[in-house]
Design an enzyme around this catalytic site. Structure first.
Site, PDB file in Angstrom:
ATOM      1  N   TYR A 135       0.821  -1.220   0.000  1.00  0.00           N
ATOM      2  CA  TYR A 135       0.000   0.000   0.000  1.00  0.00           C
ATOM      3  C   TYR A 135       0.856   1.271   0.000  1.00  0.00           C
ATOM      4  CZ  TYR A 135      -4.190  -2.766   1.087  1.00  0.00           C
ATOM      5  OH  TYR A 135      -5.232  -3.663   1.044  1.00  0.00           O
ATOM      6  N   LYS A 190       2.596 -15.307   2.700  1.00  0.00           N
ATOM      7  CA  LYS A 190       2.534 -15.972   1.387  1.00  0.00           C
ATOM      8  C   LYS A 190       3.982 -16.293   1.042  1.00  0.00           C
ATOM      9  CE  LYS A 190       0.106 -17.349  -2.177  1.00  0.00           C
ATOM     10  NZ  LYS A 190      -0.846 -18.475  -2.097  1.00  0.00           N
ATOM     11  N   ASP A 222      -4.001 -17.859   1.783  1.00  0.00           N
ATOM     12  CA  ASP A 222      -5.156 -18.518   1.155  1.00  0.00           C
ATOM     13  C   ASP A 222      -5.768 -19.551   2.101  1.00  0.00           C
ATOM     14  OD1 ASP A 222      -2.635 -19.594   0.772  1.00  0.00           O
ATOM     15  OD2 ASP A 222      -3.110 -20.582  -1.114  1.00  0.00           O
ATOM     16  N   ASP A 246      -5.969  -6.279   5.804  1.00  0.00           N
ATOM     17  CA  ASP A 246      -7.115  -5.505   5.335  1.00  0.00           C
ATOM     18  C   ASP A 246      -8.247  -6.464   4.955  1.00  0.00           C
ATOM     19  OD1 ASP A 246      -8.719  -3.549   4.299  1.00  0.00           O
ATOM     20  OD2 ASP A 246      -7.396  -2.986   2.645  1.00  0.00           O
ATOM     21  N   ASP A 250     -11.781  -7.892   7.500  1.00  0.00           N
ATOM     22  CA  ASP A 250     -13.176  -7.735   7.078  1.00  0.00           C
ATOM     23  C   ASP A 250     -13.874  -9.090   7.020  1.00  0.00           C
ATOM     24  OD1 ASP A 250     -13.033  -5.006   6.922  1.00  0.00           O
ATOM     25  OD2 ASP A 250     -13.798  -4.878   4.874  1.00  0.00           O
TER      26      ASP A 250
END
Ligand code: NAD
Length: 363
Positions: A135, A190, A222, A246, A250
């Site tokens: 980001y 990852k 994942d 992020d 959620d």
């Protein structure tokens, strides 16, 4: 103890007002000062984070934040949009650790889209790194592809990067939080594909050596996304980078089914923090007196626990919220057959009553 109160836009002022009443009911020596932020600050001062608001936040021991944003500001230049206020506060206050608990209260298991037995008693904490990763990594931009199968074509690119100190400090936050809970950290990465996250895994493993009492496991992002809907109660603390955090926070929020219930904290290196509900400014219900103030009230409890060293006061608020739910009071977002629908103000009244020991009246 100085608290900067930044209500913001949409339902922000309504829900923050209830959290302030709850804080007052505790009768602690709290100094609270209010300032505009987001769209409200743009209207008043031409900027979403005016100098005066930033100064107030910097001088305070903690910031209680409502929410910012409204679709009517979507056409403003990016640096003037309400959301820039949050990014500015994170940057200027050095808030690098985002803590988002996902708790499923026994009375609200029906609100989850998962089977009740999967979520009843769920209590996990997501620790998300907030200031690095893809980001914010430089360089980024648009250009003509210099090589590869599509050399010469227009392309866009971002840079994923994490430095050792950035990973170390967020790992410490996660291990220390786990010590106050079930003593288990799942570090999500990852590492099988990304160099950045192989490094992340290595550094988290090194930091873990200082916390032998805490269990550490590593999980690919994942798989973590799958496990969160398959067996969410197997997690205690999840620590991960900005982008994975992020998305996963959620997903975890939705396990509880009620975004109006979820608090959050963003902390600096000295536990000074900004506390806000996980939801947005809900312009669709703003001004109607129906918003659920409990996420903001629970954010105030987190503020007492993490920044103001008042764990008993935090417990009092959390117990009061549970008592109100047990008494059957619900705002529209968490209402179900057989419970009593109340508005924002009545919900605040009920929490205040539970704190001050008065009877909760259903209206
Ligand atoms: P939102 O979270 O504001 O609303 C999503 C849905 O949940 C809406 O139907 C809303 O009515 C409902 N909802 C949210 N909070 C509720 C509460 N306390 N009680 C009852 N219902 C509630 O997300 P959105 O609609 O995608 O975004 C609206 C605005 O909020 C946008 O301008 C967005 O940029 C902004 N936003 C701000 C923040 C923040 O301030 N941290 C976070 C997310 C979105």
């Amino acid at each position: 103890m100085k608290i900067a109160i930044l209500p913001g836009d949409g339902i922000g002022p309504e829900i923050v007002a209830e959290a302030v009443r709850v804080l007052r009911a505790l009768e602690l020596p709290l100094e609270m000062e209010t300032a505009p932020v987001g769209g409200a600050a743009y209207e008043a001062h031409g900027h979403p984070l005016p100098e005066s608001t930033l100064k107030l936040a910097q001088a305070a021991d903690a910031v209680l934040f409502g929410a910012v944003g409204d679709w009517k500001y979507d056409k403003l230049e990016r640096h003037l949009r309400p959301e820039q206020a949050i990014l500015g506060l994170r940057k200027h206050l050095g808030l690098f650790a985002n803590l988002r608990p996902a708790i499923c209260y026994p009375q609200l298991t029906h609100a989850s889209s998962l089977k009740p037995e999967l979520v009843a008693g769920l209590d996990i904490l997501i620790v998300r790194e907030l200031t690095g990763d893809i980001y914010f990594g430089q360089p980024r931009g648009r250009r003509t592809a210099p090589d590869g199968a599509f050399a010469g074509a227009p392309e866009a690119f971002d840079t994923m990067r994490y430095s050792r100190p950035e990973i170390e400090r967020i790992a410490h936050v996660a291990f220390q939080a786990a010590r106050k809970r079930a003593k288990k950290v799942t570090s999500v990465d990852k590492a099988n594909v990304l160099e950045t996250f192989q490094f992340w895994k290595d550094v988290v493993t090194e930091v873990h050596a200082q916390y032998p009492d805490v269990q550490l496991e590593h999980m690919y992002v994942d798989n973590a996304a799958m496990q969160l809907v398959k067996a969410p109660k197997a997690f205690d603390v999840i620590v991960t980078g900005n982008m994975f955090g992020d998305i996963l926070s959620d997903e975890a929020a939705m396990l509880t089914g009620s975004i109006g219930m979820l608090p959050s904290a963003s902390l600096d290196a000295n536990n000074k923090g900004l506390y806000e509900p996980s939801h947005g400014s809900a312009p669709d219900i703003a001004g109607k007196g129906v918003a659920n103030p409990l996420a903001t009230i629970l954010s105030a409890a987190m503020m007492l626990r993490y920044s103001l060293a008042q764990p008993e006061a935090a417990d009092r608020i959390e117990r009061a919220v549970q008592a109100v739910l047990a008494a059957g009071l619900r705002t529209g977002d968490i209402w179900s057959e057989g419970t009593t629908r109340v508005g924002t103000r009545e919900m605040g009244d009920a929490v205040v009553a539970a704190i001050t020991g008065k009877t909760i009246t259903k209206s």
